[in-house]
Design a protein around this motif. Structure first.
Motif, PDB file in Angstrom:
ATOM      1  N   ALA A 145      38.412  -0.761  50.890  1.00 46.31           N
ATOM      2  CA  ALA A 145      37.305  -1.393  50.898  1.00 46.31           C
ATOM      3  C   ALA A 145      36.070  -1.082  50.257  1.00 46.31           C
ATOM      4  O   ALA A 145      35.188  -1.582  49.951  1.00 46.31           O
ATOM      5  N   ALA A 146      36.129   0.274  49.626  1.00 45.15           N
ATOM      6  CA  ALA A 146      35.246   0.852  48.769  1.00 45.15           C
ATOM      7  C   ALA A 146      35.441   0.434  47.307  1.00 45.15           C
ATOM      8  O   ALA A 146      36.522   0.440  46.860  1.00 45.15           O
ATOM      9  N   ASP A 147      34.326   0.515  46.669  1.00 43.00           N
ATOM     10  CA  ASP A 147      34.559   0.242  45.247  1.00 43.00           C
ATOM     11  C   ASP A 147      33.929   1.630  44.543  1.00 43.00           C
ATOM     12  O   ASP A 147      32.822   1.907  44.800  1.00 43.00           O
ATOM     13  N   PHE A 148      34.944   2.166  43.764  1.00 47.33           N
ATOM     14  CA  PHE A 148      34.231   3.504  42.915  1.00 47.33           C
ATOM     15  C   PHE A 148      34.084   2.968  41.264  1.00 47.33           C
ATOM     16  O   PHE A 148      34.959   2.369  40.812  1.00 47.33           O
ATOM     17  N   GLY A 149      32.904   3.346  40.740  1.00 46.37           N
ATOM     18  CA  GLY A 149      32.691   3.007  39.451  1.00 46.37           C
ATOM     19  C   GLY A 149      32.103   4.051  38.812  1.00 46.37           C
ATOM     20  O   GLY A 149      31.574   4.791  39.200  1.00 46.37           O
ATOM     21  N   VAL A 150      32.096   4.118  37.385  1.00 43.50           N
ATOM     22  CA  VAL A 150      31.420   4.866  36.412  1.00 43.50           C
ATOM     23  C   VAL A 150      30.010   4.793  36.111  1.00 43.50           C
ATOM     24  O   VAL A 150      29.567   3.484  35.788  1.00 43.50           O
ATOM     25  N   THR A 151      29.036   5.271  36.890  1.00 41.78           N
ATOM     26  CA  THR A 151      27.854   5.198  36.669  1.00 41.78           C
ATOM     27  C   THR A 151      27.486   5.316  35.283  1.00 41.78           C
ATOM     28  O   THR A 151      26.632   4.440  34.656  1.00 41.78           O
ATOM     29  N   GLN A 152      27.735   6.540  34.828  1.00 39.06           N
ATOM     30  CA  GLN A 152      27.296   6.840  33.478  1.00 39.06           C
ATOM     31  C   GLN A 152      28.211   8.029  32.821  1.00 39.06           C
ATOM     32  O   GLN A 152      28.550   8.752  33.366  1.00 39.06           O
ATOM     33  N   VAL A 153      28.333   8.019  31.385  1.00 40.27           N
ATOM     34  CA  VAL A 153      29.185   8.859  30.783  1.00 40.27           C
ATOM     35  C   VAL A 153      28.394   9.429  29.660  1.00 40.27           C
ATOM     36  O   VAL A 153      28.973  10.097  28.542  1.00 40.27           O
ATOM     37  N   VAL A 154      26.778   9.535  29.724  1.00 39.58           N
ATOM     38  CA  VAL A 154      26.039   9.981  28.594  1.00 39.58           C
ATOM     39  C   VAL A 154      24.791  10.902  28.953  1.00 39.58           C
ATOM     40  O   VAL A 154      24.322  11.287  28.102  1.00 39.58           O
ATOM     41  N   GLY A 199      24.893  -1.984  32.088  1.00 39.33           N
ATOM     42  CA  GLY A 199      26.082  -2.020  32.848  1.00 39.33           C
ATOM     43  C   GLY A 199      26.552  -0.361  33.399  1.00 39.33           C
ATOM     44  O   GLY A 199      25.995   0.534  32.947  1.00 39.33           O
ATOM     45  N   ASP A 200      27.561  -0.520  34.105  1.00 39.00           N
ATOM     46  CA  ASP A 200      28.086   0.755  34.694  1.00 39.00           C
ATOM     47  C   ASP A 200      28.636   1.412  33.511  1.00 39.00           C
ATOM     48  O   ASP A 200      29.317   0.790  32.768  1.00 39.00           O
ATOM     49  N   SER A 201      28.277   2.559  33.290  1.00 43.98           N
ATOM     50  CA  SER A 201      28.573   3.550  32.252  1.00 43.98           C
ATOM     51  C   SER A 201      27.713   3.769  31.067  1.00 43.98           C
ATOM     52  O   SER A 201      27.676   4.923  30.617  1.00 43.98           O
ATOM     53  N   GLU A 202      26.638   2.855  30.865  1.00 44.32           N
ATOM     54  CA  GLU A 202      25.597   2.849  29.982  1.00 44.32           C
ATOM     55  C   GLU A 202      26.366   3.683  28.517  1.00 44.32           C
ATOM     56  O   GLU A 202      25.780   4.444  28.051  1.00 44.32           O
ATOM     57  N   LEU A 203      27.398   3.076  28.078  1.00 43.92           N
ATOM     58  CA  LEU A 203      28.431   3.604  27.514  1.00 43.92           C
ATOM     59  C   LEU A 203      28.103   4.179  25.910  1.00 43.92           C
ATOM     60  O   LEU A 203      28.265   5.363  25.486  1.00 43.92           O
ATOM     61  N   ASN A 204      26.972   3.443  25.297  1.00 47.85           N
ATOM     62  CA  ASN A 204      26.630   3.591  24.039  1.00 47.85           C
ATOM     63  C   ASN A 204      25.435   4.649  23.718  1.00 47.85           C
ATOM     64  O   ASN A 204      25.054   4.945  22.852  1.00 47.85           O
TER      65      ASN A 204
END
Length: 454
Positions: free
Chosen positions: A424-433, A317-322
């Motif tokens: 019109a654009a979407d910004f998201g967190v690609t990764q925080v790791v 998922g976006d963020s690859e959080l764990n």
């Protein structure tokens, strides 16, 4: 438009299909390109991978011409999380993960010192963790050019253990580098958990399911080093020291998103570059959209570009959080196209100095806390990057790249570009790791109508 479902040679379409059973190990030189694309193959084994780093000094595994095809096998560096399912019976994986006292199939694992004089973890110190296959040398590629990497197909690598025929396995690690590590609710407050997932090798089921998990316990490697945490890639696990739990994630199925977390070209930096932080050369971007049908564009920094790929994922998922995705081995079919610097004017690649992703429907820019951290942070960059990333900086970089993309490729004035970005654009967190944190900006192609098509 640069998107495609088939290959080209000199503007002539050439169907490539989805089959990997084409002539293997074709050899070419840069003297004269053949009339039609040549299909090359690079297996993943101890002789063809480099573990945990990029380098402009690596010898190429293949030399190709623009528009050639390359089938590249990739191995996950987490295969030893369950060696029975992901290594045993697979000669290639066994050659890479082999580790007996004083002997490893791949000795260097990371960009650190070979004598492990900093942390004592092992050769390379684990300063970089991804198993990368390559590099591929692209004839005539020079600094200032751009290479286009078309991901034509992606297949999962089945287990070679006869006890698990028809299955594919991967590992998700809630690790010490994950976003949650200092914010647990339950005891122990700091823990590393490994969850093993199973997929259907045929691809008929597009879901992954968890089969068990376990908490990391201190592991002593074959050379006698004790690893209290997951601090060195490819560690063998003494199964007698862990307790598995099979009663997990009941009724939960994870959508499969086969993609490559790490792809890129060699940066023009002396020495070895840690594979973990992404940057202008690509690397460990960890965007799940980089799968079948997508295209990545990379600015060339050194002659031949020296493209490598690894860090294969089954889902993320976006963020690859764990800390990780579902880390699992994949094989990809790629077509690599060279765009010379003089041909980029008036195209979406004009002035490109960052990794750009394209799908049938979208353009995706990648922003990082530091756009080119190796230059931005100076001589200590490979250490400093892990101490100074922020989403604010990554968002600023993504914003600036999206603004420039719209103004350059769509000929919008600045105020027009800002309006489009907001509505019109979407910004998201690609990764925080990954040390150099990422924010991506997505702009749908359908908002740009051709004259007469309104």
């Amino acid at each position: 438009m640069f998107q495609h479902l088939f290959g080209f040679r000199n503007g002539v379409p050439v169907v490539v299909g989805a089959c990997f059973a084409l002539p293997a190990f074709a050899q070419v030189d840069c003297a004269q390109p053949p009339a039609l694309p040549v299909h090359h193959q690079i297996p993943a084994n101890a002789d063809t991978v480099h573990w945990g780093f990029f380098s402009k000094d690596l010898s190429p595994q293949k030399v190709i011409h623009s528009e050639d095809l390359v089938t590249i096998e990739t191995l996950t560096h987490h295969a030893n999380d369950d060696a029975e399912r992901m290594v045993l019976g697979d000669p290639s994986a066994e050659s890479v993960f082999h580790w007996e006292t004083g002997e490893k199939g791949v000795e260097r694992r990371g960009a650190g010192p070979m004598d492990a004089s900093i942390m004592g973890r092992g050769a390379g110190e684990g300063f970089g963790v991804h198993i990368l296959t390559g590099p591929v040398y692209v004839c005539d590629a020079e600094p200032g050019d751009v290479i286009e990497v078309r991901i034509l197909d992606v297949h999962a690598r089945p287990s070679a253990n006869p006890d698990y025929v028809g299955k594919v396995f991967g590992s998700n690690v809630a690790a010490k580098w994950g976003f949650q590590y200092n914010d647990y609710l339950e005891d122990p407050k700091q823990r590393e958990m490994i969850t093993i997932f199973e997929l259907d090798a045929t691809g008929s089921e597009q879901w992954a399911r968890a089969i068990y998990n376990f908490q990391w316990t201190p592991q002593t490697d074959p050379d006698g080093v004790v690893h209290e945490t997951i601090d060195y890639p490819g560690l063998p696990i003494d199964r007698s020291t862990i307790s598995t739990d099979t009663d997990i994630l009941q009724g939960v199925r994870i959508p499969v998103r086969l993609h490559f977390g790490t792809m890129g070209v060699a940066p023009d930096i002396d020495g070895l570059v840690d594979s973990v932080p992404p940057s202008s050369f690509g690397g460990n971007i960890d965007n799940w959209r980089a799968g079948k049908g997508a295209t990545m564009y990379y600015p060339v920094a050194v002659p031949g570009a020296l493209f490598s790929v690894g860090d294969p994922h089954g889902a993320q998922g976006d963020s690859e959080l764990n800390g990780t995705a579902i880390e699992m081995s994949l094989t990809g079919l790629f077509q690599i196209v060279l765009h010379k610097a003089g041909s980029l004017g008036g195209t979406p690649l004009e002035g490109l100095d960052f990794p750009l992703l394209e799908t049938d429907d979208e353009w995706v820019v990648h922003g990082f806390s530091y756009p080119d951290y190796l230059t931005d942070l100076g001589s200590g960059a490979q250490t400093a990057i892990f101490e100074s990333s922020s989403l604010d900086k990554a968002m600023t970089d993504a914003f600036r790249k999206m603004r420039r993309f719209l103004m350059t490729t769509k000929d919008l004035r600045e105020d027009e570009a800002l309006s489009v970005m907001s509505i019109a654009a979407d910004f998201g967190v690609t990764q925080v790791v990954d040390g150099n944190w990422g924010v991506h900006g997505i702009i749908p192609k359908r908002i740009f109508v051709s004259s007469g098509n309104e």
